[in-house]
Design a protein around this motif. Structure first.
Motif, PDB file in Angstrom:
ATOM      1  N   CYS A 122       0.846  -1.193   0.000  1.00  0.00           N
ATOM      2  CA  CYS A 122       0.000   0.000   0.000  1.00  0.00           C
ATOM      3  C   CYS A 122       0.883   1.245   0.000  1.00  0.00           C
ATOM      4  N   PHE A 123       0.279   2.374  -0.372  1.00  0.00           N
ATOM      5  CA  PHE A 123       1.001   3.619  -0.635  1.00  0.00           C
ATOM      6  C   PHE A 123       0.508   4.665   0.352  1.00  0.00           C
ATOM      7  N   GLY A 124       1.374   5.076   1.275  1.00  0.00           N
ATOM      8  CA  GLY A 124       0.939   5.961   2.363  1.00  0.00           C
ATOM      9  C   GLY A 124       1.427   7.387   2.200  1.00  0.00           C
ATOM     10  N   LEU A 125       0.649   8.178   1.475  1.00  0.00           N
ATOM     11  CA  LEU A 125       1.016   9.590   1.270  1.00  0.00           C
ATOM     12  C   LEU A 125       0.011  10.518   1.977  1.00  0.00           C
ATOM     13  N   THR A 126      -1.285  10.322   1.707  1.00  0.00           N
ATOM     14  CA  THR A 126      -2.328  11.226   2.216  1.00  0.00           C
ATOM     15  C   THR A 126      -2.430  11.149   3.742  1.00  0.00           C
ATOM     16  N   GLU A 127      -2.695  12.301   4.348  1.00  0.00           N
ATOM     17  CA  GLU A 127      -2.882  12.379   5.805  1.00  0.00           C
ATOM     18  C   GLU A 127      -4.186  13.111   6.094  1.00  0.00           C
ATOM     19  N   THR A 130      -3.493  16.671   5.024  1.00  0.00           N
ATOM     20  CA  THR A 130      -2.852  16.974   3.730  1.00  0.00           C
ATOM     21  C   THR A 130      -3.269  15.965   2.666  1.00  0.00           C
ATOM     22  N   GLY A 131      -3.977  16.461   1.651  1.00  0.00           N
ATOM     23  CA  GLY A 131      -4.390  15.629   0.520  1.00  0.00           C
ATOM     24  C   GLY A 131      -3.711  16.149  -0.739  1.00  0.00           C
ATOM     25  N   SER A 132      -4.363  17.134  -1.390  1.00  0.00           N
ATOM     26  CA  SER A 132      -3.773  17.705  -2.615  1.00  0.00           C
ATOM     27  C   SER A 132      -2.408  18.317  -2.330  1.00  0.00           C
ATOM     28  N   ASP A 133      -2.264  18.931  -1.178  1.00  0.00           N
ATOM     29  CA  ASP A 133      -0.997  19.575  -0.818  1.00  0.00           C
ATOM     30  C   ASP A 133      -0.098  18.575  -0.084  1.00  0.00           C
ATOM     31  N   ILE A 157      -5.983   4.914   2.894  1.00  0.00           N
ATOM     32  CA  ILE A 157      -4.927   4.122   2.275  1.00  0.00           C
ATOM     33  C   ILE A 157      -5.498   2.817   1.702  1.00  0.00           C
ATOM     34  N   THR A 158      -5.536   2.751   0.371  1.00  0.00           N
ATOM     35  CA  THR A 158      -6.026   1.569  -0.348  1.00  0.00           C
ATOM     36  C   THR A 158      -5.148   0.364  -0.012  1.00  0.00           C
ATOM     37  N   ASN A 159      -5.756  -0.769   0.199  1.00  0.00           N
ATOM     38  CA  ASN A 159      -5.085  -2.035   0.578  1.00  0.00           C
ATOM     39  C   ASN A 159      -4.553  -1.986   2.013  1.00  0.00           C
ATOM     40  N   GLU A 362      -5.350  10.167  -6.570  1.00  0.00           N
ATOM     41  CA  GLU A 362      -4.143  10.339  -7.395  1.00  0.00           C
ATOM     42  C   GLU A 362      -4.145  11.709  -8.081  1.00  0.00           C
ATOM     43  N   GLY A 363      -4.611  12.720  -7.355  1.00  0.00           N
ATOM     44  CA  GLY A 363      -4.697  14.082  -7.880  1.00  0.00           C
ATOM     45  C   GLY A 363      -6.089  14.340  -8.413  1.00  0.00           C
ATOM     46  N   THR A 364      -6.802  15.288  -7.787  1.00  0.00           N
ATOM     47  CA  THR A 364      -8.183  15.579  -8.215  1.00  0.00           C
ATOM     48  C   THR A 364      -8.171  16.172  -9.634  1.00  0.00           C
ATOM     49  N   GLN A 366      -9.131  19.035 -10.431  1.00  0.00           N
ATOM     50  CA  GLN A 366      -8.617  20.409 -10.354  1.00  0.00           C
ATOM     51  C   GLN A 366      -7.079  20.383 -10.378  1.00  0.00           C
ATOM     52  N   ILE A 367      -6.494  19.462  -9.620  1.00  0.00           N
ATOM     53  CA  ILE A 367      -5.027  19.391  -9.580  1.00  0.00           C
ATOM     54  C   ILE A 367      -4.473  19.022 -10.962  1.00  0.00           C
ATOM     55  N   GLN A 368      -5.139  18.090 -11.671  1.00  0.00           N
ATOM     56  CA  GLN A 368      -4.654  17.740 -13.030  1.00  0.00           C
ATOM     57  C   GLN A 368      -4.680  18.968 -13.937  1.00  0.00           C
TER      58      GLN A 368
HETATM   59  P1  FAD Z   1      -8.391  18.212  -0.654  1.00  0.00           P
HETATM   60  O1  FAD Z   1      -6.981  18.282  -1.089  1.00  0.00           O
HETATM   61  O2  FAD Z   1      -8.751  18.785   0.671  1.00  0.00           O
HETATM   62  O3  FAD Z   1      -9.289  18.893  -1.776  1.00  0.00           O
HETATM   63  C1  FAD Z   1     -10.637  19.289  -1.558  1.00  0.00           C
HETATM   64  C2  FAD Z   1     -11.113  20.056  -2.801  1.00  0.00           C
HETATM   65  O4  FAD Z   1     -10.286  21.229  -2.980  1.00  0.00           O
HETATM   66  C3  FAD Z   1     -10.980  19.241  -4.093  1.00  0.00           C
HETATM   67  O5  FAD Z   1     -12.035  19.538  -4.960  1.00  0.00           O
HETATM   68  C4  FAD Z   1      -9.669  19.748  -4.688  1.00  0.00           C
HETATM   69  O6  FAD Z   1      -9.612  19.598  -6.104  1.00  0.00           O
HETATM   70  C5  FAD Z   1      -9.733  21.228  -4.280  1.00  0.00           C
HETATM   71  N1  FAD Z   1      -8.394  21.828  -4.257  1.00  0.00           N
HETATM   72  C6  FAD Z   1      -7.364  21.535  -3.407  1.00  0.00           C
HETATM   73  N2  FAD Z   1      -6.289  22.285  -3.725  1.00  0.00           N
HETATM   74  C7  FAD Z   1      -6.632  23.046  -4.805  1.00  0.00           C
HETATM   75  C8  FAD Z   1      -5.975  24.018  -5.601  1.00  0.00           C
HETATM   76  N3  FAD Z   1      -4.695  24.364  -5.379  1.00  0.00           N
HETATM   77  N4  FAD Z   1      -6.655  24.600  -6.609  1.00  0.00           N
HETATM   78  C9  FAD Z   1      -7.946  24.261  -6.871  1.00  0.00           C
HETATM   79  N5  FAD Z   1      -8.640  23.340  -6.144  1.00  0.00           N
HETATM   80  C10 FAD Z   1      -7.996  22.741  -5.126  1.00  0.00           C
HETATM   81  N6  FAD Z   1      -4.075   8.424  -0.701  1.00  0.00           N
HETATM   82  C11 FAD Z   1      -2.907   7.716  -0.529  1.00  0.00           C
HETATM   83  O7  FAD Z   1      -1.887   8.271  -0.145  1.00  0.00           O
HETATM   84  N7  FAD Z   1      -2.884   6.368  -0.780  1.00  0.00           N
HETATM   85  C12 FAD Z   1      -3.962   5.673  -1.204  1.00  0.00           C
HETATM   86  O8  FAD Z   1      -3.885   4.455  -1.425  1.00  0.00           O
HETATM   87  C13 FAD Z   1      -5.213   6.391  -1.379  1.00  0.00           C
HETATM   88  N8  FAD Z   1      -6.343   5.730  -1.742  1.00  0.00           N
HETATM   89  C14 FAD Z   1      -7.546   6.387  -1.714  1.00  0.00           C
HETATM   90  C15 FAD Z   1      -8.724   5.675  -1.896  1.00  0.00           C
HETATM   91  C16 FAD Z   1      -9.956   6.307  -1.792  1.00  0.00           C
HETATM   92  C17 FAD Z   1     -11.209   5.508  -1.945  1.00  0.00           C
HETATM   93  C18 FAD Z   1      -9.989   7.721  -1.559  1.00  0.00           C
HETATM   94  C19 FAD Z   1     -11.303   8.459  -1.453  1.00  0.00           C
HETATM   95  C20 FAD Z   1      -8.827   8.435  -1.420  1.00  0.00           C
HETATM   96  C21 FAD Z   1      -7.591   7.793  -1.471  1.00  0.00           C
HETATM   97  N9  FAD Z   1      -6.405   8.482  -1.233  1.00  0.00           N
HETATM   98  C22 FAD Z   1      -5.216   7.787  -1.088  1.00  0.00           C
HETATM   99  C23 FAD Z   1      -6.427   9.915  -0.956  1.00  0.00           C
HETATM  100  C24 FAD Z   1      -6.609  10.774  -2.195  1.00  0.00           C
HETATM  101  O9  FAD Z   1      -5.463  10.752  -2.996  1.00  0.00           O
HETATM  102  C25 FAD Z   1      -6.994  12.188  -1.715  1.00  0.00           C
HETATM  103  O10 FAD Z   1      -8.334  12.095  -1.231  1.00  0.00           O
HETATM  104  C26 FAD Z   1      -6.882  13.217  -2.807  1.00  0.00           C
HETATM  105  O11 FAD Z   1      -5.525  13.476  -3.102  1.00  0.00           O
HETATM  106  C27 FAD Z   1      -7.536  14.557  -2.450  1.00  0.00           C
HETATM  107  O12 FAD Z   1      -7.133  14.989  -1.187  1.00  0.00           O
HETATM  108  P2  FAD Z   1      -8.241  15.418  -0.103  1.00  0.00           P
HETATM  109  O13 FAD Z   1      -9.258  14.354  -0.068  1.00  0.00           O
HETATM  110  O14 FAD Z   1      -7.532  15.779   1.139  1.00  0.00           O
HETATM  111  O15 FAD Z   1      -8.932  16.703  -0.722  1.00  0.00           O
END
Ligand code: FAD
Length: 383
Positions: A122-127, A130-133, A157-159, A362-364, A366-368
């Motif tokens: 499994c891949f542990g990045l998100t906290e 901190t998601g997008s950032d 964290i998937t898996n 893997e990047g929303t 918006q991030i892409q």
């Molecule tokens: P946020 O970053 O809080 O974003 C909330 C909203 O704000 C979104 O619409 C976003 O697009 C927008 N936003 C944020 N920053 C900006 C910006 N600069 N400009 C414009 N809009 C912005 N993570 C792992 O590390 N490992 C995994 O295996 C994994 N598996 C997952 C499986 C599932 C089912 C889910 C739901 C998530 C998983 N994730 C995992 C986490 C996932 O990668 C994050 O949820 C994702 O990166 C978004 O982060 P966040 O949820 O904190 O949203």
């Protein structure tokens, strides 16, 4: 780009398609209701060589190029996105960076088992904070004698609860992306607690977890790559990860097309098959065009990767388009099914629920768009 598949590609695709049709698709609805795919699927994926694709044979993998990888992920996505995700994460986000950045000892310890389906990663990045950032992550690894002690937590964290190893990203230095280091953490390490997250909209067959690290002690040999290289490892891993999510989305879209066309031909209203109504044909045509366009974008990225050309922006484009297209296709397919689409006897409702997360992880979307915009203009919207 040469669009002709080799005989090898075609054979691999049909092996994956046959397996999905026999052993995955017939169980997908039940696994979704039970909130767990059959764990034997992991071993079967390993036996079929599908967890070792693109990993060199000398490291325990089954070889193959990235087009082969995408063809297989499309078939898995058509059958069950939960199964596709197991592979995208364990192979794409864990085994592949170990192969790319690991020491010979790390290769030997992890790769044969991950490729055989005897181990899962499994891949542990998100906290939680901190998601997008992701470059601001707070989990901290502190030098402790000749090793490290880690405190922090990881979310979504998937898996997570099934995995044997976590590719963990932790802060070892300055604030921001340059202070992040990657580690390979066996999940039986004392101080690591895993809790399963329930109640997901889709991908219900796949375990998703919170990981808490409370004084986890690691030898320096658990470090993947150099100190401070972790964020670069994470981002380069996610570039290929986006291609794999996009490939899975093509499978969802194709599954929606197959199901909607078949249903439209057999369902009659007003004395004739609904397939004969122009507005139903419009829905089907939209799904078909979205599916074909998404597939071409995915194949373009795979081709660039296989030719060792830059591909990160094309991976963002493929991920953005294919994920949004998969949601549109599933929604249109559900419309073709009418009320029957809204109950889980038919596959399209699950396709819609499973597709929905692909515009988030893997990047929303918006991030892409910001990544594509930065590549086009040379100006970053992140700072
Ligand atoms: P946020 O970053 O809080 O974003 C909330 C909203 O704000 C979104 O619409 C976003 O697009 C927008 N936003 C944020 N920053 C900006 C910006 N600069 N400009 C414009 N809009 C912005 N993570 C792992 O590390 N490992 C995994 O295996 C994994 N598996 C997952 C499986 C599932 C089912 C889910 C739901 C998530 C998983 N994730 C995992 C986490 C996932 O990668 C994050 O949820 C994702 O990166 C978004 O982060 P966040 O949820 O904190 O949203």
């Amino acid at each position: 780009m040469d669009l002709t598949l080799t005989a090898e590609h075609a054979a691999l695709r049909s092996l994956a398609a046959d397996w999905v049709d026999r052993e995955v698709a017939p169980h997908a609805a039940a696994w979704d209701r039970a909130e767990s795919v059959d764990r034997g699927v992991v071993k079967r994926l390993g036996e079929l060589g599908l967890l070792g694709l693109t990993i060199p044979e000398e490291l325990g993998g089954s070889g193959g190029d990235h087009l082969a990888y995408c063809l297989v992920l499309e078939e898995l996505g058509r059958g069950d996105s939960s199964v596709r995700g197991l592979v995208s994460v364990s192979l794409g986000l864990v085994a592949k960076p170990i192969a790319a950045y690991g020491t010979p000892e790390q290769h030997e310890r992890w790769l044969p088992g991950l490729c055989a389906g005897e181990l899962l990663g499994c891949f542990g990045l998100t906290e939680p904070g901190t998601g997008s950032d992701a470059g601001s992550l707070a989990t901290r690894a502190v030098r402790d004698g000749d090793g490290w002690t880690v405190h922090g937590s990881k979310l979504f964290i998937t898996n997570g609860t099934w995995a044997d190893v976590v590719l963990l990203f932790a802060r070892t230095g300055e604030p921001g992306p340059r202070g992040v280091t990657a580690f390979l953490v066996p999940t039986d390490t004392p101080g690591l607690v895993r809790r399963e997250i329930h109640g997901k909209l889709g991908l219900r067959g796949q375990p998703t977890a919170e990981l808490v690290l409370d004084g986890v002690r690691l030898p320096d040999g658990a470090r993947l790559g150099e100190v401070g290289q972790g964020f670069r490892i994470a981002m380069s891993t996610l570039d290929k990860g986006r291609m794999s999510v996009a490939a899975g989305c093509v499978g969802i879209a194709q599954g929606c097309l197959d199901a909607a066309v078949a249903y439209a031909r057999q369902r009659t209203q007003f004395g004739r098959p609904i397939a004969g109504f122009q507005l139903v044909q419009q829905l089907l045509a939209r799904i078909a065009v979205d599916t074909a366009a998404a597939r071409l974008l995915v194949w373009q990225v795979a081709d660039l990767v296989d030719r060792h050309e830059p591909y990160a922006t094309q991976a963002s484009m493929a991920k953005l388009f294919a994920s949004e297209a998969a949601v549109r296709c599933a929604n249109d397919a559900l419309q073709v099914f009418g009320g029957y689409g809204y109950i889980d006897e038919y596959p399209v409702g699950k396709y819609l629920r499973d597709a929905r997360v692909t515009t988030l992880y893997e990047g929303t979307s918006q991030i892409q768009q910001l990544l594509i915009g930065r590549a086009l203009t040379g100006v970053s919207a992140f700072v």
